[in-house]
Motif scaffolding. Sequence first.
Motif, PDB file in Angstrom:
ATOM      1  N   GLY A  94       0.826  -1.273   0.040  1.00 10.17           N
ATOM      2  CA  GLY A  94       0.183  -0.025   0.138  1.00 10.17           C
ATOM      3  C   GLY A  94       0.807   1.255   0.201  1.00 10.17           C
ATOM      4  N   PRO A  95       0.227   2.474   0.283  1.00  6.37           N
ATOM      5  CA  PRO A  95       0.883   3.763   0.096  1.00  6.37           C
ATOM      6  C   PRO A  95       1.789   4.157   0.950  1.00  6.37           C
ATOM      7  CG  PRO A  95      -1.275   3.915   0.953  1.00  6.37           C
ATOM      8  CD  PRO A  95      -1.261   2.529   0.615  1.00  6.37           C
ATOM      9  N   ASP A  96       2.042   3.257   2.022  1.00  8.34           N
ATOM     10  CA  ASP A  96       3.107   3.595   2.944  1.00  8.34           C
ATOM     11  C   ASP A  96       4.609   2.983   2.550  1.00  8.34           C
ATOM     12  OD1 ASP A  96       2.184   0.983   3.601  1.00  8.34           O
ATOM     13  OD2 ASP A  96       2.704   1.340   5.849  1.00  8.34           O
ATOM     14  N   ALA A  97       4.535   2.221   1.459  1.00  8.27           N
ATOM     15  CA  ALA A  97       5.542   1.616   1.002  1.00  8.27           C
ATOM     16  C   ALA A  97       6.012   2.211  -0.532  1.00  8.27           C
ATOM     17  CB  ALA A  97       5.347   0.145   0.778  1.00  8.27           C
ATOM     18  N   VAL A  98       7.475   2.117  -0.854  1.00 14.44           N
ATOM     19  CA  VAL A  98       8.028   2.572  -1.850  1.00 14.44           C
ATOM     20  C   VAL A  98       9.106   1.620  -2.510  1.00 14.44           C
ATOM     21  CG1 VAL A  98       9.507   4.096  -0.539  1.00 14.44           C
ATOM     22  CG2 VAL A  98       8.998   4.745  -2.930  1.00 14.44           C
ATOM     23  N   HIS A  99       9.524   1.627  -3.676  1.00 18.43           N
ATOM     24  CA  HIS A  99      10.428   0.963  -4.315  1.00 18.43           C
ATOM     25  C   HIS A  99      11.504   1.961  -4.937  1.00 18.43           C
ATOM     26  CE1 HIS A  99      11.710  -1.392  -8.255  1.00 18.43           C
ATOM     27  NE2 HIS A  99      12.423  -1.801  -7.284  1.00 18.43           N
ATOM     28  N   VAL A 100      12.781   1.247  -4.187  1.00 17.92           N
ATOM     29  CA  VAL A 100      14.035   2.160  -4.701  1.00 17.92           C
ATOM     30  C   VAL A 100      15.059   1.191  -5.081  1.00 17.92           C
ATOM     31  CG1 VAL A 100      16.006   3.448  -3.760  1.00 17.92           C
ATOM     32  CG2 VAL A 100      13.560   3.681  -2.852  1.00 17.92           C
ATOM     33  N   PRO A 101      15.213   1.286  -6.549  1.00 17.34           N
ATOM     34  CA  PRO A 101      15.849   0.347  -7.170  1.00 17.34           C
ATOM     35  C   PRO A 101      17.651   0.565  -6.818  1.00 17.34           C
ATOM     36  CG  PRO A 101      15.013   1.700  -8.507  1.00 17.34           C
ATOM     37  CD  PRO A 101      14.386   1.835  -7.410  1.00 17.34           C
ATOM     38  N   MET A 102      18.383  -0.473  -6.733  1.00 19.21           N
ATOM     39  CA  MET A 102      19.750  -0.367  -6.680  1.00 19.21           C
ATOM     40  C   MET A 102      20.378   0.234  -8.232  1.00 19.21           C
ATOM     41  SD  MET A 102      23.092  -3.098  -6.311  1.00 19.21           S
ATOM     42  CE  MET A 102      23.221  -3.230  -8.240  1.00 19.21           C
ATOM     43  N   ASP A 103      19.653  -0.085  -9.272  1.00 19.37           N
ATOM     44  CA  ASP A 103      19.833   0.288 -10.641  1.00 19.37           C
ATOM     45  C   ASP A 103      20.087   1.675 -10.833  1.00 19.37           C
ATOM     46  OD1 ASP A 103      20.305  -2.363 -11.204  1.00 19.37           O
ATOM     47  OD2 ASP A 103      18.616  -2.682 -12.908  1.00 19.37           O
ATOM     48  N   GLY A 104      19.546   2.532  -9.770  1.00 14.80           N
ATOM     49  CA  GLY A 104      19.820   4.034  -9.988  1.00 14.80           C
ATOM     50  C   GLY A 104      21.183   4.298  -9.888  1.00 14.80           C
ATOM     51  N   PHE A 105      21.869   3.436  -9.466  1.00 11.04           N
ATOM     52  CA  PHE A 105      23.302   3.778  -9.204  1.00 11.04           C
ATOM     53  C   PHE A 105      24.247   3.226 -10.182  1.00 11.04           C
ATOM     54  CE2 PHE A 105      21.201   4.936  -5.235  1.00 11.04           C
ATOM     55  CZ  PHE A 105      21.977   5.981  -4.901  1.00 11.04           C
ATOM     56  N   HIS A 106      23.739   2.705 -11.283  1.00 11.30           N
ATOM     57  CA  HIS A 106      24.460   2.543 -12.524  1.00 11.30           C
ATOM     58  C   HIS A 106      25.383   3.646 -12.923  1.00 11.30           C
ATOM     59  CE1 HIS A 106      23.701  -1.432 -14.564  1.00 11.30           C
ATOM     60  NE2 HIS A 106      22.258  -1.302 -14.247  1.00 11.30           N
ATOM     61  N   LEU A 107      26.774   3.437 -13.104  1.00 12.94           N
ATOM     62  CA  LEU A 107      27.418   4.508 -13.676  1.00 12.94           C
ATOM     63  C   LEU A 107      26.751   4.957 -15.072  1.00 12.94           C
ATOM     64  CD1 LEU A 107      31.121   3.418 -12.801  1.00 12.94           C
ATOM     65  CD2 LEU A 107      29.475   5.102 -11.496  1.00 12.94           C
ATOM     66  N   ALA A 108      26.956   6.221 -15.316  1.00 11.60           N
ATOM     67  CA  ALA A 108      26.453   6.757 -16.695  1.00 11.60           C
ATOM     68  C   ALA A 108      27.264   6.250 -17.779  1.00 11.60           C
ATOM     69  CB  ALA A 108      26.452   8.204 -16.773  1.00 11.60           C
ATOM     70  N   ASN A 109      26.586   6.026 -18.829  1.00 12.92           N
ATOM     71  CA  ASN A 109      27.115   5.494 -20.030  1.00 12.92           C
ATOM     72  C   ASN A 109      28.661   5.979 -20.635  1.00 12.92           C
ATOM     73  OD1 ASN A 109      25.369   3.301 -20.272  1.00 12.92           O
ATOM     74  ND2 ASN A 109      24.007   4.567 -21.688  1.00 12.92           N
ATOM     75  N   ARG A 110      28.447   7.415 -20.423  1.00 15.40           N
ATOM     76  CA  ARG A 110      29.792   8.321 -20.643  1.00 15.40           C
ATOM     77  C   ARG A 110      30.903   7.824 -19.685  1.00 15.40           C
ATOM     78  NH1 ARG A 110      29.916  14.629 -21.924  1.00 15.40           N
ATOM     79  NH2 ARG A 110      32.038  14.992 -22.350  1.00 15.40           N
ATOM     80  N   THR A 111      30.422   7.827 -18.486  1.00 13.27           N
ATOM     81  CA  THR A 111      31.390   7.354 -17.475  1.00 13.27           C
ATOM     82  C   THR A 111      31.835   5.958 -17.841  1.00 13.27           C
ATOM     83  OG1 THR A 111      30.245   8.851 -15.650  1.00 13.27           O
ATOM     84  CG2 THR A 111      31.992   7.154 -15.017  1.00 13.27           C
ATOM     85  N   LEU A 112      31.062   4.938 -18.162  1.00 13.64           N
ATOM     86  CA  LEU A 112      31.687   3.658 -18.348  1.00 13.64           C
ATOM     87  C   LEU A 112      32.614   3.656 -19.565  1.00 13.64           C
ATOM     88  CD1 LEU A 112      28.200   1.518 -17.840  1.00 13.64           C
ATOM     89  CD2 LEU A 112      30.205   1.454 -16.441  1.00 13.64           C
ATOM     90  N   ALA A 113      32.238   4.349 -20.355  1.00 16.69           N
ATOM     91  CA  ALA A 113      33.276   4.416 -21.794  1.00 16.69           C
ATOM     92  C   ALA A 113      34.381   4.973 -21.293  1.00 16.69           C
ATOM     93  CB  ALA A 113      32.451   5.329 -22.778  1.00 16.69           C
ATOM     94  N   ALA A 114      34.496   6.088 -20.551  1.00 16.07           N
ATOM     95  CA  ALA A 114      35.906   6.636 -20.031  1.00 16.07           C
ATOM     96  C   ALA A 114      36.618   5.696 -19.326  1.00 16.07           C
ATOM     97  CB  ALA A 114      35.675   8.028 -19.245  1.00 16.07           C
ATOM     98  N   LEU A 115      35.893   4.932 -18.594  1.00 18.05           N
ATOM     99  CA  LEU A 115      36.535   3.662 -17.619  1.00 18.05           C
ATOM    100  C   LEU A 115      36.842   2.347 -18.411  1.00 18.05           C
ATOM    101  CD1 LEU A 115      34.626   4.194 -14.546  1.00 18.05           C
ATOM    102  CD2 LEU A 115      36.964   4.976 -14.704  1.00 18.05           C
ATOM    103  N   GLY A 116      36.513   2.253 -19.665  1.00 19.10           N
ATOM    104  CA  GLY A 116      36.631   1.161 -20.414  1.00 19.10           C
ATOM    105  C   GLY A 116      35.981   0.065 -19.940  1.00 19.10           C
ATOM    106  N   ARG A 117      34.692   0.289 -19.551  1.00 18.96           N
ATOM    107  CA  ARG A 117      33.732  -0.830 -18.612  1.00 18.96           C
ATOM    108  C   ARG A 117      32.517  -0.971 -19.452  1.00 18.96           C
ATOM    109  NH1 ARG A 117      34.957   0.907 -12.360  1.00 18.96           N
ATOM    110  NH2 ARG A 117      37.120   1.108 -12.752  1.00 18.96           N
ATOM    111  N   SER A 118      32.477  -0.300 -20.620  1.00 20.45           N
ATOM    112  CA  SER A 118      31.031  -0.212 -21.157  1.00 20.45           C
ATOM    113  C   SER A 118      30.443  -1.520 -21.769  1.00 20.45           C
ATOM    114  CB  SER A 118      31.101   0.504 -22.552  1.00 20.45           C
ATOM    115  OG  SER A 118      31.269   2.032 -22.289  1.00 20.45           O
ATOM    116  N   GLY A 119      31.712  -2.553 -22.172  1.00 20.67           N
ATOM    117  CA  GLY A 119      31.297  -3.858 -22.367  1.00 20.67           C
ATOM    118  C   GLY A 119      30.913  -4.830 -21.591  1.00 20.67           C
TER     119      GLY A 119
END
Length: 214
Positions: free
Chosen positions: A53-78
């Motif tokens: 019900g309304p006193d519950a909320v969903h907060v996914p860990m996936d919101g803390f994915h590094l941005a695609n641009r950051t992954l590319a800079a780190l060489g981790r996009s793949g």
Amino acid sequence: MIADSLDALVARVRTLGTPSSPGTPPGRVLLGLTGSPGAGKTTLATGLVAELGPDAVHVPMDGFHLANRTLAALGRSGRKGALDTFDGWGYLALLTRLRHEVDRTVYAPSYRREVGEPIAAEIAVEPAHRIVVTEGNYLLVAQAPWDEVRAALDEVWFVSTPDGERTRRLVARHSRQRSVEAATAWAAEVDGPNAVVVESTRDRADLVVPGSLA
């Protein structure tokens, strides 16, 4: 221990919010759901929140994915989705805020699969939200900073789904942005090693939830 129904899971969450002594106001409950890629964590999280019900909320860990641009800079996009492609410290800091900042709104990031990027401050966790359901692959990993996540949560449940069904779901998911061949390769070569890491944490969970309940 293995759960056997969604109703039983909802009842268990409600029990977590029961004050330990009479007259003590209930605190905020932080429930974690973990499991290998494609296990059904998000589906279970949204289902639980709907039932709670309304006193519950969903907060996914996936919101803390590094941005695609950051992954590319780190060489981790793949290998996006691996342990070091997330901001683990940021996620841990959010959990700490959600535990203690119960008298004001805390904004959390979401993740949009259609664009493949996190979206900052899209989820508002209000003081009225007494139950936070968070989910992600690495909640029980014994490596800093993830080894501190377990202590920040009241319980962590492991969502268990047969490998064949997980792979089918992953290929279908990845096929939205890739060819079927590329999606199948990603599920095997990227998600596969990540699943090995996640499955090794199963014994640390408080409860095992069959993916069929998701």
